[in-house]
Scaffold this motif. Structure first.
Motif, PDB file in Angstrom:
ATOM      1  N   CYS A  76      -6.163   3.280  16.005  1.00 53.38           N
ATOM      2  CA  CYS A  76      -5.057   2.344  15.809  1.00 53.38           C
ATOM      3  C   CYS A  76      -4.438   2.578  14.439  1.00 53.38           C
ATOM      4  N   ALA A  77      -3.118   2.506  14.401  1.00 55.89           N
ATOM      5  CA  ALA A  77      -2.394   2.597  13.135  1.00 55.89           C
ATOM      6  C   ALA A  77      -2.587   1.284  12.397  1.00 55.89           C
ATOM      7  N   ILE A  78      -3.093   1.374  11.156  1.00 52.22           N
ATOM      8  CA  ILE A  78      -3.403   0.156  10.400  1.00 52.22           C
ATOM      9  C   ILE A  78      -2.820   0.241   8.993  1.00 52.22           C
ATOM     10  N   ARG A  79      -2.825  -0.917   8.331  1.00 50.78           N
ATOM     11  CA  ARG A  79      -2.395  -1.017   6.934  1.00 50.78           C
ATOM     12  C   ARG A  79      -3.425  -1.875   6.207  1.00 50.78           C
ATOM     13  N   LYS A  80      -3.866  -1.375   5.064  1.00 54.41           N
ATOM     14  CA  LYS A  80      -4.746  -2.147   4.183  1.00 54.41           C
ATOM     15  C   LYS A  80      -4.050  -2.178   2.830  1.00 54.41           C
ATOM     16  N   GLY A  81      -3.406  -3.285   2.531  1.00 54.56           N
ATOM     17  CA  GLY A  81      -2.584  -3.356   1.323  1.00 54.56           C
ATOM     18  C   GLY A  81      -1.422  -2.392   1.454  1.00 54.56           C
ATOM     19  N   SER A  82      -1.301  -1.442   0.524  1.00 56.48           N
ATOM     20  CA  SER A  82      -0.226  -0.455   0.600  1.00 56.48           C
ATOM     21  C   SER A  82      -0.686   0.834   1.283  1.00 56.48           C
ATOM     22  N   LEU A  83      -1.953   0.926   1.636  1.00 58.18           N
ATOM     23  CA  LEU A  83      -2.504   2.114   2.285  1.00 58.18           C
ATOM     24  C   LEU A  83      -2.250   2.049   3.785  1.00 58.18           C
ATOM     25  N   GLU A  84      -1.620   3.084   4.327  1.00 55.45           N
ATOM     26  CA  GLU A  84      -1.352   3.159   5.759  1.00 55.45           C
ATOM     27  C   GLU A  84      -2.055   4.369   6.341  1.00 55.45           C
TER      28      GLU A  84
END
Length: 98
Positions: A76-84
């Motif tokens: 799954c495409a995810i985002r953690k803060g500014s990290l994609e």
């Protein structure tokens, strides 16, 4: 009466524009995941051989970036803060975003 009509028309336009902006923002929020394993690699591409670009720890909340995960459903495409990046779906569970 004309000034009241113009004011009402302008107000209606502003309300409609605000609704469009809210819909656009809601469309980018596809949900969230909670990491269920002690650590989870975040990868640059949806492959187990792809470069690791970050790590999420157990309990971290990851934002889902796309409506659907990969066709076979593993990544799954995810985002953690500014990290994609991409994360293995087997190590996360879907939750309501905080």
């Amino acid at each position: 009466m004309k000034s009241k009509s113009a004011f009402t028309l302008a107000l209606t336009g502003l309300v409609a524009m605000a609704g469009v902006a809210a819909d656009a923002q809601a469309a980018t929020n596809y949900g969230c995941f909670k990491v269920t394993t002690s650590s989870l690699n975040i990868r640059a591409r949806p492959y187990s051989t792809s470069d690791v670009i970050g790590v999420a720890n157990k309990g971290d909340i990851l934002e889902k970036r796309k409506l659907f995960c990969t066709p076979r459903g593993f990544w799954c495409a995810i985002r953690k803060g500014s990290l994609e990046g991409y994360a293995d779906k087997a190590n996360m569970r879907k939750i309501n975003c905080p």
